[in-house]
Scaffold this motif. Structure first.
Motif, PDB file in Angstrom:
ATOM      1  N   ALA A  12       0.856  -1.193   0.000  1.00 41.78           N
ATOM      2  CA  ALA A  12       0.000   0.000   0.000  1.00 41.78           C
ATOM      3  C   ALA A  12       0.884   1.232   0.000  1.00 41.78           C
ATOM      4  O   ALA A  12       2.026   1.201   0.477  1.00 41.78           O
ATOM      5  N   ASP A  13       0.349   2.331  -0.552  1.00 42.69           N
ATOM      6  CA  ASP A  13       1.076   3.586  -0.527  1.00 42.69           C
ATOM      7  C   ASP A  13       0.705   4.377   0.719  1.00 42.69           C
ATOM      8  O   ASP A  13      -0.006   3.882   1.601  1.00 42.69           O
ATOM      9  N   GLY A  38      -1.314   6.736   1.071  1.00 46.28           N
ATOM     10  CA  GLY A  38      -2.740   7.000   1.152  1.00 46.28           C
ATOM     11  C   GLY A  38      -3.589   5.771   1.391  1.00 46.28           C
ATOM     12  O   GLY A  38      -4.809   5.874   1.441  1.00 46.28           O
ATOM     13  N   VAL A  84      -3.796   3.141  -0.685  1.00 43.50           N
ATOM     14  CA  VAL A  84      -4.243   2.536  -1.937  1.00 43.50           C
ATOM     15  C   VAL A  84      -3.526   1.200  -2.119  1.00 43.50           C
ATOM     16  O   VAL A  84      -2.316   1.103  -1.935  1.00 43.50           O
ATOM     17  N   ALA A  85      -4.283   0.169  -2.476  1.00 39.49           N
ATOM     18  CA  ALA A  85      -3.720  -1.173  -2.633  1.00 39.49           C
ATOM     19  C   ALA A  85      -2.785  -1.227  -3.833  1.00 39.49           C
ATOM     20  O   ALA A  85      -3.118  -0.731  -4.917  1.00 39.49           O
ATOM     21  N   LEU A  86      -1.628  -1.836  -3.635  1.00 36.29           N
ATOM     22  CA  LEU A  86      -0.613  -1.978  -4.670  1.00 36.29           C
ATOM     23  C   LEU A  86      -0.184  -3.432  -4.777  1.00 36.29           C
ATOM     24  O   LEU A  86      -0.437  -4.247  -3.889  1.00 36.29           O
ATOM     25  N   ALA A 102       3.894   4.914  -4.851  1.00 34.58           N
ATOM     26  CA  ALA A 102       2.930   4.544  -5.883  1.00 34.58           C
ATOM     27  C   ALA A 102       3.531   4.753  -7.267  1.00 34.58           C
ATOM     28  O   ALA A 102       4.469   5.550  -7.439  1.00 34.58           O
ATOM     29  N   TYR A 111      -0.588  -0.818  -9.476  1.00 30.48           N
ATOM     30  CA  TYR A 111      -1.808  -0.826  -8.693  1.00 30.48           C
ATOM     31  C   TYR A 111      -2.445  -2.212  -8.700  1.00 30.48           C
ATOM     32  O   TYR A 111      -2.302  -2.978  -9.664  1.00 30.48           O
ATOM     33  N   VAL A 150      -8.238  -1.761  -8.117  1.00 32.75           N
ATOM     34  CA  VAL A 150      -8.228  -0.296  -8.126  1.00 32.75           C
ATOM     35  C   VAL A 150      -7.462   0.259  -9.321  1.00 32.75           C
ATOM     36  O   VAL A 150      -7.338   1.476  -9.440  1.00 32.75           O
ATOM     37  N   MET A 208      -7.686   4.206 -10.563  1.00 37.38           N
ATOM     38  CA  MET A 208      -6.492   5.029 -10.440  1.00 37.38           C
ATOM     39  C   MET A 208      -6.001   5.502 -11.801  1.00 37.38           C
ATOM     40  O   MET A 208      -5.463   6.612 -11.924  1.00 37.38           O
ATOM     41  N   CYS A 265      -8.148   8.485 -12.595  1.00 38.02           N
ATOM     42  CA  CYS A 265      -7.725   9.626 -11.788  1.00 38.02           C
ATOM     43  C   CYS A 265      -6.430  10.233 -12.310  1.00 38.02           C
ATOM     44  O   CYS A 265      -6.274  11.464 -12.350  1.00 38.02           O
TER      45      CYS A 265
END
Length: 355
Positions: free
Chosen positions: A194-195, A197, A199-201, A243, A283, A287, A291, A294
């Motif tokens: 995860a980063d 924030g 967010v799943a990586l 990320a 990512y 997600v 992402m 975005c």
């Protein structure tokens, strides 16, 4: 404040506060007595509970690598040859060796009637002794290689480690476990991360490590290679990874933190970790699409802001030059109209020249 004839001045907030006990392991009652007309009972303060310390993996302190007792390979080969020669001599003594074979070994063809009576208890005992010597000598021969070691054990007890190279003789009764002590690198498959924030990586890491203590690495854990992988997975869940596309310079900090955590977890079992480096970060599938949208939106907004800045600069430069050179004389209303027309024209020109 409460002031009565039977008590002294006591702040109200002290009557309902449970403070920490300055003396561990003892209960101190609060110095609060029964007040007249209130019916309040004295209260006991609870002792402070010390925070639990994080657990550290422990290994048997006596399980430390030490050199094993081995002999040069020539000693084992000599013992094996002596055993083989003893078997041949016993066969000639028992009279079961053919004449041609005896002549080949340089022995007389016949020993006489007493010696050629056959196999008896003495001959069988000689056979057993010579055979055991030969098997014990040849069975203990081993070849030590650079970067490889043997962990020796007898009946479940650690007996030492062999790091020597060349032809050696090791007790054949000992159980040998070969361990690779070279500098090794392991490239993992996709692992969860995860980063900053949350967010799943998915990331792939490169781990550079080696076995420092063969006894602890082999006997302290069931599988030291699997243990290294599990330590890396646990560290990735605790350290945020940079990320994809980020330029904040957090890659070096993440690498240092991962290396420090994995080295601390793997050190007690005799494994030395030099680097844990994320080599590919992307990512997670759930997600990735969101992402990507975005990121496209952020790039588009950045591009629009850059275009608008360029247009404003161009309009300002044009109006300033026209005014300073005296080509036009504009009041406030005319200036606003000119700025509006130039902005529309420049934006249309940037749009036609854009991607």
């Amino acid at each position: 404040m409460i002031r009565t004839e039977a008590t002294t001045e006591i702040p109200v907030h002290l009557l309902f506060r449970d403070g920490p006990d300055p003396v561990p392991g003892r209960l101190r009652s609060a110095v609060v007595g029964r007040r007249q007309g209130t019916g309040e009972q004295p209260r006991l303060r609870r002792p402070a509970v010390a925070p639990a310390r994080p657990s550290v993996p422990r290994v048997d302190p006596e399980l430390v690598e030490r050199p094993a007792r081995v002999l040069p390979g020539g000693a084992g080969a000599l013992a094996g040859l002596c055993g083989a020669a003893g078997c041949v001599a016993t066969s000639w003594w028992a009279g079961v060796l053919p004449s041609s074979s005896a002549a080949a070994f340089g022995l007389p063809a016949h020993m006489g009637a007493a010696g050629a009576a056959g196999l008896g208890p003495a001959q069988w005992a000689a056979y057993a002794a010579a055979g055991a010597l030969g098997l014990f000598g040849f069975g203990g021969l081993a070849r030590g290689r650079t970067g490889r070691a043997w962990v020796l054990g007898l009946f479940g007890r650690y007996r030492g480690t062999v790091r020597r190279t060349g032809l050696l003789w090791v007790n054949p009764l000992l159980l040998r476990r070969r361990v690779d002590v070279r500098l090794r690198h392991w490239r993992s498959g996709p692992m969860q991360a995860a980063d900053r924030g949350g967010v799943a990586l998915r990331t792939r890491v490169l781990v550079v490590w080696r076995v420092r203590d063969t006894a602890r690495a082999t006997l302290g854990v069931e599988d030291h290679e699997a243990y290294v992988r599990e330590c890396v997975e646990a560290a990735l869940l605790r350290v945020p990874v940079e990320a994809p596309g980020d330029t904040g310079g957090a890659a070096g900090a993440a690498q240092d933190a991962l290396t420090r955590l994995v080295a601390a977890d793997a050190g007690p079992v005799g494994i030395e970790v030099f680097a844990v480096r994320p080599v590919r970060v992307e990512y997670a599938p759930e997600v990735a699409a969101a992402m990507h949208r975005c990121r496209i939106a952020a790039l588009d907004a950045r591009h629009r802001a850059s275009v608008l800045t360029s247009v404003v600069d161009s309009v300002e430069d044009t109006v300033t030059r026209l005014t300073l050179r005296g080509m036009v004389e504009l009041d406030d209303r005319e200036r606003k109209v000119l700025v509006k027309d130039l902005t529309v024209a420049f934006c249309a020109g940037w749009g036609e020249a854009g991607p």
